[in-house]
Structures are given as structure tokens and as C-alpha cells.
Design a protein around this motif. Structure first.
Motif, PDB file in Angstrom:
ATOM      1  N   SER A 279       0.745  -1.147   0.086  1.00  0.00           N
ATOM      2  CA  SER A 279       0.125  -0.014  -0.005  1.00  0.00           C
ATOM      3  C   SER A 279       0.890   1.302   0.126  1.00  0.00           C
ATOM      4  N   GLY A 280       1.736   1.294  -0.998  1.00  0.00           N
ATOM      5  CA  GLY A 280       2.386   2.622  -1.179  1.00  0.00           C
ATOM      6  C   GLY A 280       1.465   3.538  -2.121  1.00  0.00           C
ATOM      7  N   ILE A 281       1.861   4.500  -2.720  1.00  0.00           N
ATOM      8  CA  ILE A 281       0.885   5.350  -3.516  1.00  0.00           C
ATOM      9  C   ILE A 281       0.483   4.478  -4.672  1.00  0.00           C
ATOM     10  N   VAL A 282       1.319   3.708  -5.284  1.00  0.00           N
ATOM     11  CA  VAL A 282       0.945   2.781  -6.483  1.00  0.00           C
ATOM     12  C   VAL A 282      -0.071   1.964  -6.248  1.00  0.00           C
ATOM     13  N   GLY A 283      -0.065   1.284  -5.019  1.00  0.00           N
ATOM     14  CA  GLY A 283      -0.828   0.188  -4.682  1.00  0.00           C
ATOM     15  C   GLY A 283      -2.358   0.878  -4.217  1.00  0.00           C
TER      16      GLY A 283
ATOM     17  N   ARG B 278      -3.562  -5.172   0.792  1.00  0.00           N
ATOM     18  CA  ARG B 278      -2.677  -5.471   1.850  1.00  0.00           C
ATOM     19  C   ARG B 278      -1.437  -4.605   1.951  1.00  0.00           C
ATOM     20  N   GLY B 279      -1.222  -3.822   3.148  1.00  0.00           N
ATOM     21  CA  GLY B 279      -0.001  -2.975   3.294  1.00  0.00           C
ATOM     22  C   GLY B 279       0.805  -3.927   4.137  1.00  0.00           C
ATOM     23  N   ALA B 280       1.873  -3.294   4.389  1.00  0.00           N
ATOM     24  CA  ALA B 280       3.004  -4.054   5.426  1.00  0.00           C
ATOM     25  C   ALA B 280       2.700  -3.282   6.767  1.00  0.00           C
ATOM     26  N   PRO B 281       2.916  -3.937   7.950  1.00  0.00           N
ATOM     27  CA  PRO B 281       2.505  -3.159   9.263  1.00  0.00           C
ATOM     28  C   PRO B 281       3.431  -2.208   9.432  1.00  0.00           C
TER      29      PRO B 281
ATOM     30  N   TYR C 226       7.506  14.913  -4.832  1.00  0.00           N
ATOM     31  CA  TYR C 226       7.408  14.200  -6.208  1.00  0.00           C
ATOM     32  C   TYR C 226       7.162  15.435  -7.163  1.00  0.00           C
ATOM     33  N   ALA C 227       7.945  15.191  -8.237  1.00  0.00           N
ATOM     34  CA  ALA C 227       7.716  16.113  -9.258  1.00  0.00           C
ATOM     35  C   ALA C 227       6.760  15.231 -10.168  1.00  0.00           C
ATOM     36  N   LEU C 228       5.349  15.400 -10.207  1.00  0.00           N
ATOM     37  CA  LEU C 228       4.214  14.729 -10.906  1.00  0.00           C
ATOM     38  C   LEU C 228       4.155  15.504 -12.238  1.00  0.00           C
TER      39      LEU C 228
ATOM     40  N   CYS D 233       2.372  -4.601  -5.792  1.00  0.00           N
ATOM     41  CA  CYS D 233       2.950  -3.291  -5.689  1.00  0.00           C
ATOM     42  C   CYS D 233       3.819  -3.034  -4.458  1.00  0.00           C
ATOM     43  N   GLU D 234       4.560  -4.249  -4.104  1.00  0.00           N
ATOM     44  CA  GLU D 234       5.281  -3.978  -2.841  1.00  0.00           C
ATOM     45  C   GLU D 234       6.690  -2.952  -3.056  1.00  0.00           C
ATOM     46  N   GLY D 235       6.884  -2.330  -4.076  1.00  0.00           N
ATOM     47  CA  GLY D 235       7.994  -1.522  -4.418  1.00  0.00           C
ATOM     48  C   GLY D 235       9.024  -2.376  -4.618  1.00  0.00           C
TER      49      GLY D 235
ATOM     50  N   ALA E  61       3.183  -4.042 -10.670  1.00  0.00           N
ATOM     51  CA  ALA E  61       3.065  -2.468 -10.808  1.00  0.00           C
ATOM     52  C   ALA E  61       3.868  -1.521 -10.177  1.00  0.00           C
ATOM     53  N   GLY E  62       4.324  -0.428 -10.817  1.00  0.00           N
ATOM     54  CA  GLY E  62       5.217   0.606  -9.775  1.00  0.00           C
ATOM     55  C   GLY E  62       6.788  -0.035  -9.709  1.00  0.00           C
ATOM     56  N   ASP E  63       7.348   0.237  -8.521  1.00  0.00           N
ATOM     57  CA  ASP E  63       8.689   0.177  -8.371  1.00  0.00           C
ATOM     58  C   ASP E  63       9.081  -1.563  -8.125  1.00  0.00           C
TER      59      ASP E  63
ATOM     60  N   HIS F  52      16.539   5.737 -11.389  1.00  0.00           N
ATOM     61  CA  HIS F  52      17.276   7.017 -10.618  1.00  0.00           C
ATOM     62  C   HIS F  52      16.214   8.053 -10.544  1.00  0.00           C
ATOM     63  N   PRO F  53      16.403   8.784  -9.410  1.00  0.00           N
ATOM     64  CA  PRO F  53      15.461   9.673  -9.292  1.00  0.00           C
ATOM     65  C   PRO F  53      15.912  10.958  -9.963  1.00  0.00           C
ATOM     66  N   LEU F  54      16.954  10.995 -11.000  1.00  0.00           N
ATOM     67  CA  LEU F  54      17.610  12.225 -11.416  1.00  0.00           C
ATOM     68  C   LEU F  54      16.394  13.029 -12.358  1.00  0.00           C
TER      69      LEU F  54
ATOM     70  N   GLY G 188       9.910   7.941 -11.267  1.00  0.00           N
ATOM     71  CA  GLY G 188       9.735   6.706 -10.688  1.00  0.00           C
ATOM     72  C   GLY G 188       8.123   6.466 -10.574  1.00  0.00           C
ATOM     73  N   LEU G 189       7.581   7.446  -9.670  1.00  0.00           N
ATOM     74  CA  LEU G 189       6.057   7.367  -9.336  1.00  0.00           C
ATOM     75  C   LEU G 189       5.350   7.435 -10.733  1.00  0.00           C
ATOM     76  N   ASN G 190       5.834   8.695 -11.430  1.00  0.00           N
ATOM     77  CA  ASN G 190       5.096   8.901 -12.853  1.00  0.00           C
ATOM     78  C   ASN G 190       4.843   7.433 -13.527  1.00  0.00           C
ATOM     79  N   LEU G 191       5.897   6.903 -13.622  1.00  0.00           N
ATOM     80  CA  LEU G 191       6.128   5.249 -14.236  1.00  0.00           C
ATOM     81  C   LEU G 191       5.075   4.761 -13.614  1.00  0.00           C
TER      82      LEU G 191
HETATM   83  C1  LIG Z   1      14.785  10.602  -3.191  1.00  0.00           C
HETATM   84  C2  LIG Z   1      13.702  10.222  -4.080  1.00  0.00           C
HETATM   85  C3  LIG Z   1      13.002  11.079  -4.744  1.00  0.00           C
HETATM   86  C4  LIG Z   1      12.086  10.720  -5.699  1.00  0.00           C
HETATM   87  N1  LIG Z   1      11.434  11.801  -6.402  1.00  0.00           N
HETATM   88  C5  LIG Z   1      10.377  11.181  -7.501  1.00  0.00           C
HETATM   89  C6  LIG Z   1       9.961  12.251  -8.353  1.00  0.00           C
HETATM   90  O1  LIG Z   1      10.154  13.596  -8.217  1.00  0.00           O
HETATM   91  N2  LIG Z   1       8.891  11.802  -9.013  1.00  0.00           N
HETATM   92  C7  LIG Z   1       8.737  10.577  -9.133  1.00  0.00           C
HETATM   93  O2  LIG Z   1       7.888  10.336 -10.205  1.00  0.00           O
HETATM   94  N3  LIG Z   1       9.249   9.540  -8.639  1.00  0.00           N
HETATM   95  C8  LIG Z   1      10.192   9.902  -7.619  1.00  0.00           C
HETATM   96  N4  LIG Z   1      10.747   8.825  -6.896  1.00  0.00           N
HETATM   97  C9  LIG Z   1      10.439   7.413  -7.029  1.00  0.00           C
HETATM   98  C10 LIG Z   1       9.101   7.383  -6.393  1.00  0.00           C
HETATM   99  O3  LIG Z   1       9.466   7.452  -4.899  1.00  0.00           O
HETATM  100  C11 LIG Z   1       9.066   5.798  -6.476  1.00  0.00           C
HETATM  101  O4  LIG Z   1       8.846   5.345  -7.797  1.00  0.00           O
HETATM  102  C12 LIG Z   1       7.497   5.548  -5.717  1.00  0.00           C
HETATM  103  O5  LIG Z   1       7.634   5.576  -4.464  1.00  0.00           O
HETATM  104  C13 LIG Z   1       7.281   3.721  -6.097  1.00  0.00           C
HETATM  105  O6  LIG Z   1       6.032   3.781  -5.142  1.00  0.00           O
HETATM  106  P1  LIG Z   1       5.478   2.095  -5.227  1.00  0.00           P
HETATM  107  O7  LIG Z   1       4.185   2.318  -4.586  1.00  0.00           O
HETATM  108  O8  LIG Z   1       5.615   1.358  -6.440  1.00  0.00           O
HETATM  109  O9  LIG Z   1       6.216   1.577  -4.029  1.00  0.00           O
HETATM  110  P2  LIG Z   1       6.830   1.952  -2.677  1.00  0.00           P
HETATM  111  O10 LIG Z   1       6.537   3.471  -2.456  1.00  0.00           O
HETATM  112  O11 LIG Z   1       7.993   1.342  -2.227  1.00  0.00           O
HETATM  113  O12 LIG Z   1       5.804   1.205  -1.687  1.00  0.00           O
HETATM  114  C14 LIG Z   1       5.523  -0.132  -1.872  1.00  0.00           C
HETATM  115  C15 LIG Z   1       4.594  -0.685  -0.351  1.00  0.00           C
HETATM  116  O13 LIG Z   1       4.656  -1.697  -0.345  1.00  0.00           O
HETATM  117  C16 LIG Z   1       4.809  -2.196   1.002  1.00  0.00           C
HETATM  118  N5  LIG Z   1       5.404  -3.528   1.384  1.00  0.00           N
HETATM  119  C17 LIG Z   1       6.648  -4.157   0.950  1.00  0.00           C
HETATM  120  N6  LIG Z   1       6.595  -5.344   1.246  1.00  0.00           N
HETATM  121  C18 LIG Z   1       5.351  -5.703   1.606  1.00  0.00           C
HETATM  122  C19 LIG Z   1       4.780  -7.038   1.484  1.00  0.00           C
HETATM  123  N7  LIG Z   1       5.438  -8.413   1.668  1.00  0.00           N
HETATM  124  N8  LIG Z   1       3.441  -7.119   1.792  1.00  0.00           N
HETATM  125  C20 LIG Z   1       2.649  -5.924   1.764  1.00  0.00           C
HETATM  126  N9  LIG Z   1       3.267  -4.876   1.549  1.00  0.00           N
HETATM  127  C21 LIG Z   1       4.420  -4.738   1.440  1.00  0.00           C
HETATM  128  C22 LIG Z   1       5.572  -1.113   1.525  1.00  0.00           C
HETATM  129  O14 LIG Z   1       5.558  -0.885   2.968  1.00  0.00           O
HETATM  130  C23 LIG Z   1       5.190   0.413   0.974  1.00  0.00           C
HETATM  131  O15 LIG Z   1       4.013   0.696   1.628  1.00  0.00           O
HETATM  132  C24 LIG Z   1      11.811   9.251  -5.835  1.00  0.00           C
HETATM  133  C25 LIG Z   1      12.394   8.556  -5.083  1.00  0.00           C
HETATM  134  C26 LIG Z   1      13.411   8.901  -4.198  1.00  0.00           C
HETATM  135  C27 LIG Z   1      14.403   7.724  -3.630  1.00  0.00           C
END
Ligand SMILES: Cc1cc2nc3c(=O)[nH]c(=O)nc-3n(C[C@H](O)[C@H](O)[C@H](O)COP(=O)(O)OP(=O)(O)OC[C@H]3O[C@@H](n4cnc5c(N)ncnc54)[C@H](O)[C@@H]3O)c2cc1C
Length: 369
Positions: free
Chosen positions: A11-15, A32-35, A47-49, A138-140, A265-267, A273-275, A279-282
Motif C-alpha cells: 500500500s504505497g502510492i501505486v498500490g 494488503r499493506g505492510a505493518p 514528487y515532481a508529478l 505493488c510492494e515496491g 506495477a510500480g517499483d 534513478h530519481p534524477l 519513478g512514481l510517474n511510471l
Molecule cells: C529521493 C527520491 C526522490 C524521488 N522523487 C521522485 C519524483 O520527483 N517523481 C517521481 O515520479 N518519482 C520519484 N521517486 C520515485 C518514487 O519514490 C517511487 O517510484 C515510488 O515511491 C514507487 O511507489 P510504489 O508504490 O511502487 O513503491 P513503494 O513506495 O516502495 O511502496 C511499496 C509499499 O509496499 C509495502 N510492502 C513492502 N513489502 C510488502 C509485503 N510483503 N506485503 C505488503 N506490503 C508490502 C511497503 O511498506 C510500501 O508501503 C523518488 C525516489 C526517491 C528515492
């Protein structure tokens, strides 16, 4: 045990965005998120969206609920090379768009998604792996450690960390994002209106891991002095307005994004690299694509049908691998310290700056991931 149409794992932003989007189609979704870790701090990132991400969040009634000072538009972008005068400028006006990106408070966005989830009729928060036709991972980056998934997730560490923090500047930001590309660091000052309107920045400073660790441990005054040195005083004096936090940086992704009954989906699927702030836009573009494919599903087809899920993968494969190549290539180019390559890239920046169609093309790629 109750069975669901889709279980979203993570349950990150993508989830969260995926669970809300699927619920709007009338599907029964388990999320289902992580505790939460004890003592976990609020995310200091912003985030730059891009417009695609904003449209998705607006459709979920999340975007317009964000406080005005939690989303600051970027009207100009200034990218410096590592030689005096080498720079690339982008302007929303020149590119004929309202803004190049909107800098969005990560913690505020998570809060608004949580509050939308509380009112979403078809989403159930679960603490166990309940049965579902489709499991969306979507656990990143943690997805790489999931046993038996079969996605073949591989990442390569950059041996770098990105430090994020909030800053308050002596001069108004003027809605200009400033970035310094050089060896061995990449530094971004993203204009922001929190904690002080018109004078705040979100910092993203990617450095070799040992240098980042030293800067994290430095006294605030020493850190601020390093920042002014690194930015050539362009934003004036910079004061820390939050804690500093750091993330290890890597590149890579999954060999397979889907299989029978599961999808990534997502990470979980790709790490960049965040340059380029992409990452989140993808990840949010993944959500939009997966939802569009599910919405267009033939009535007789199951949600976990691999042939259905491959349609989503086909939509996302090209834009994702292009972004991986661009960010990785840029990083390698700017990590090289040999004089001829340094000259080439700095001249390249100036050259691109003079070619309007090329700038428009680059902007279009950043606006639409
Ligand atoms: C410094 C920095 C700056 C950034 N700036 C930008 C930006 O400007 N623009 C942009 O588009 N992107 C940016 N990004 C990238 C962006 O942060 C990620 O791409 C985005 O957060 C990915 O989201 P996600 O939900 O896929 O993964 P995550 O944010 O990693 O979320 C995953 C979730 O899953 C949970 N989880 C993990 N394991 C389990 C499990 N076994 N069961 C259940 N839940 C679990 C975690 O607790 C977490 O809540 C940046 C990244 C960094 C490091």
C-alpha cells in the motif's frame, strides 16, 4: 474465507491508487499493506508529478483535495552542467504547457489517498493473503524478495544514496526547478511552498553512499554550507527545514511483469534513478494502463488470464525501458570525469539548449511517462 476480484499487495502510492481505481470499476478489492514500523517518520520527499499522474489522481478525487501549499507548479527548469555556463533551460511558456510538473508533498498525498480509501465502498483493508482472481504486486523494491513469484526481478546498485530534505531559501523560488548534473553528484532543488510559501525547496541530492552518510551525520550548519557550495549560491542561503532522510539508489526491473493470476506495477516492476523524477510517474502510468485493460476485458475472460495481463505489459514495456535507458545513460554520462567527455557533455547541453524541437521532444518525454 471471502474471495476478492483483486488483491493489491503493497500500500504505497501505486498500490493505493490501483486499489481505488479498480474499486471504481465495481471490482471487489482487498488491499494488503505492510505493518507500520514503530517510530516511522513522515516522508520528507516531494514528487515532481506529470500531467498523466495528476489526471489519474484527479479522477480519484485525491488531487483537488490536496492542500494548495502541498502542490507547487514548476514553470521553468534550469539544468547546469559541470562547466561554467553549460546549462539547459526549459520553460512551460516556451513548450506551450501550463506547467512542466507539479511538486507534490509525498506525505500529504499518502494522507489523501488513505482518506479516499476510507470512503471507497469496494476496498477492504486486509492483513492476510486472502484469495483473489488476480494479485497485483505493488510492494515496491521489496517485491524482489518475494519467494516463488517468478518475476525475475534484478536490480543493480548505483552505490549511491539520495538525500531528501525540505529547505527554506533566502530568495523566492520563482517556480524554477534547479538541477546540477556532474560527477559524482546530482542535485535538485524543487520549488515548493511548504513550510514557507514562495521560498521553500524540496532537496534531492544523489551522492556516492559514503559521502551521503557523512552529510547525513553533519551538523545542520555544516550541511547547509555544503549545499550553498554545491549550488553556487544560486538560490541564496539555504536553511534546513526538516530532518534529512536517504534512500539507496538502484536501477533494474522484472524480467516478467505478469503470469497466471498475478501482475506487477510500480517499483515492483521497475526501479529508476530519481534524477529525472519519473519513478512514481511510471508507476501511476502503470495503474492507468492496467485499469484501462481490465475495463476493456471481454466479459468471459478472467481477471487473472495471462493473455489479458500481457496487453497491459505491451502498453508499458516501451515507455518504461525508454525511461530506464535515458536515466541510466544520463547518469553514466555525467559520472564520467575524463576531460574530453566532460567537454562533450557540457557542449551537448548548450547545443540541446539551442535546438527548440529537441527540447520540445525531451519535455514531451518527461511530461508523458
Ligand atoms: C529521493 C527520491 C526522490 C524521488 N522523487 C521522485 C519524483 O520527483 N517523481 C517521481 O515520479 N518519482 C520519484 N521517486 C520515485 C518514487 O519514490 C517511487 O517510484 C515510488 O515511491 C514507487 O511507489 P510504489 O508504490 O511502487 O513503491 P513503494 O513506495 O516502495 O511502496 C511499496 C509499499 O509496499 C509495502 N510492502 C513492502 N513489502 C510488502 C509485503 N510483503 N506485503 C505488503 N506490503 C508490502 C511497503 O511498506 C510500501 O508501503 C523518488 C525516489 C526517491 C528515492
Amino acid at each position: 474465507m471471502r474471495s476478492f476480484d483483486v488483491r493489491v499487495a503493497g500500500s504505497g502510492i501505486v498500490g493505493k491508487a490501483l486499489a481505488l481505481s479498480l474499486a471504481r470499476l465495481g471490482l471487489a478489492v482487498a488491499l494488503r499493506g505492510a505493518p507500520a514500523l514503530p517510530g516511522a517518520r513522515e516522508d520528507v520527499r516531494a514528487y515532481a508529478l506529470n500531467p498523466g499522474s495528476i489526471a489519474l489522481l484527479r479522477g480519484l478525487k485525491v488531487w483537488d483535495a490536496l492542500p494548495a501549499d502541498a502542490r507547487t507548479p514548476v514553470r521553468d527548469m534550469l539544468v547546469h552542467g559541470d562547466a561554467a555556463g553549460a546549462a539547459l533551460e526549459f520553460s512551460a511558456w516556451e513548450q506551450r504547457v501550463g506547467e512542466l510538473a507539479v511538486i507534490t508533498d509525498a506525505a500529504a498525498l499518502e494522507r489523501e489517498l488513505d482518506s479516499a480509501l476510507r470512503f471507497a465502498p469496494h476496498v477492504t483493508l486486509v492483513e492476510a493473503d486472502v484469495p483473489a482472481d488476480l494479485v497485483a504486486h505493488c510492494e515496491g523494491r521489496a517485491a524482489a524478495a518475494l519467494e516463488g513469484l517468478g518475476a525475475g526481478i534484478e536490480t543493480r546498485s548505483y552505490e549511491q544514496k539520495a538525500i531528501a530534505a525540505r529547505l527554506v531559501a533566502a530568495r523566492p523560488h520563482g517556480h524554477v526547478a534547479r538541477q546540477w548534473f556532474r560527477s559524482p553528484d546530482v542535485l535538485a532543488l524543487l520549488p515548493f511552498d511548504r513550510p514557507e510559501a514562495d521560498r521553500s525547496y524540496a532537496l534531492v541530492w544523489s551522492l556516492p553512499a559514503d559521502k551521503a552518510v557523512a552529510l547525513l551525520a553533519a551538523e545542520p550548519a555544516a550541511f547547509e554550507a555544503e549545499l550553498v557550495l554545491a549550488t553556487g549560491g544560486e538560490a541564496g542561503d539555504l536553511r534546513l527545514a526538516s530532518e534529512r532522510a536517504a534512500w539507496p539508489l538502484a536501477v533494474g526491473g522484472a524480467a516478467a511483469w505478469c503470469g497466471p493470476g498475478w501482475v506487477l506495477a510500480g517499483d515492483a516492476a521497475h526501479v529508476v534513478h530519481p534524477l529525472a523524477g519519473q519513478g512514481l510517474n511510471l508507476g501511476l502510468a502503470d495503474v492507468a494502463a492496467l485499469v484501462s485493460v481490465i475495463e476493456a476485458k471481454e466479459p468471459w475472460r478472467r481477471l487473472g488470464d495471462e493473455r489479458l495481463l500481457r496487453r497491459y505489459v505491451r502498453l508499458r514495456a516501451a515507455p518504461t525501458s525508454a525511461m530506464l535507458r535515458i536515466t541510466d545513460g544520463l547518469l553514466r554520462l555525467f559520472a564520467e570525469d575524463k576531460a574530453p567527455i566532460r567537454d562533450l557533455r557540457n557542449n551537448g547541453l548548450n547545443l540541446v539548449n539551442r535546438i527548440s524541437p529537441l527540447k520540445r521532444w525531451l519535455t514531451a518525454r518527461a511530461l508523458d511517462s
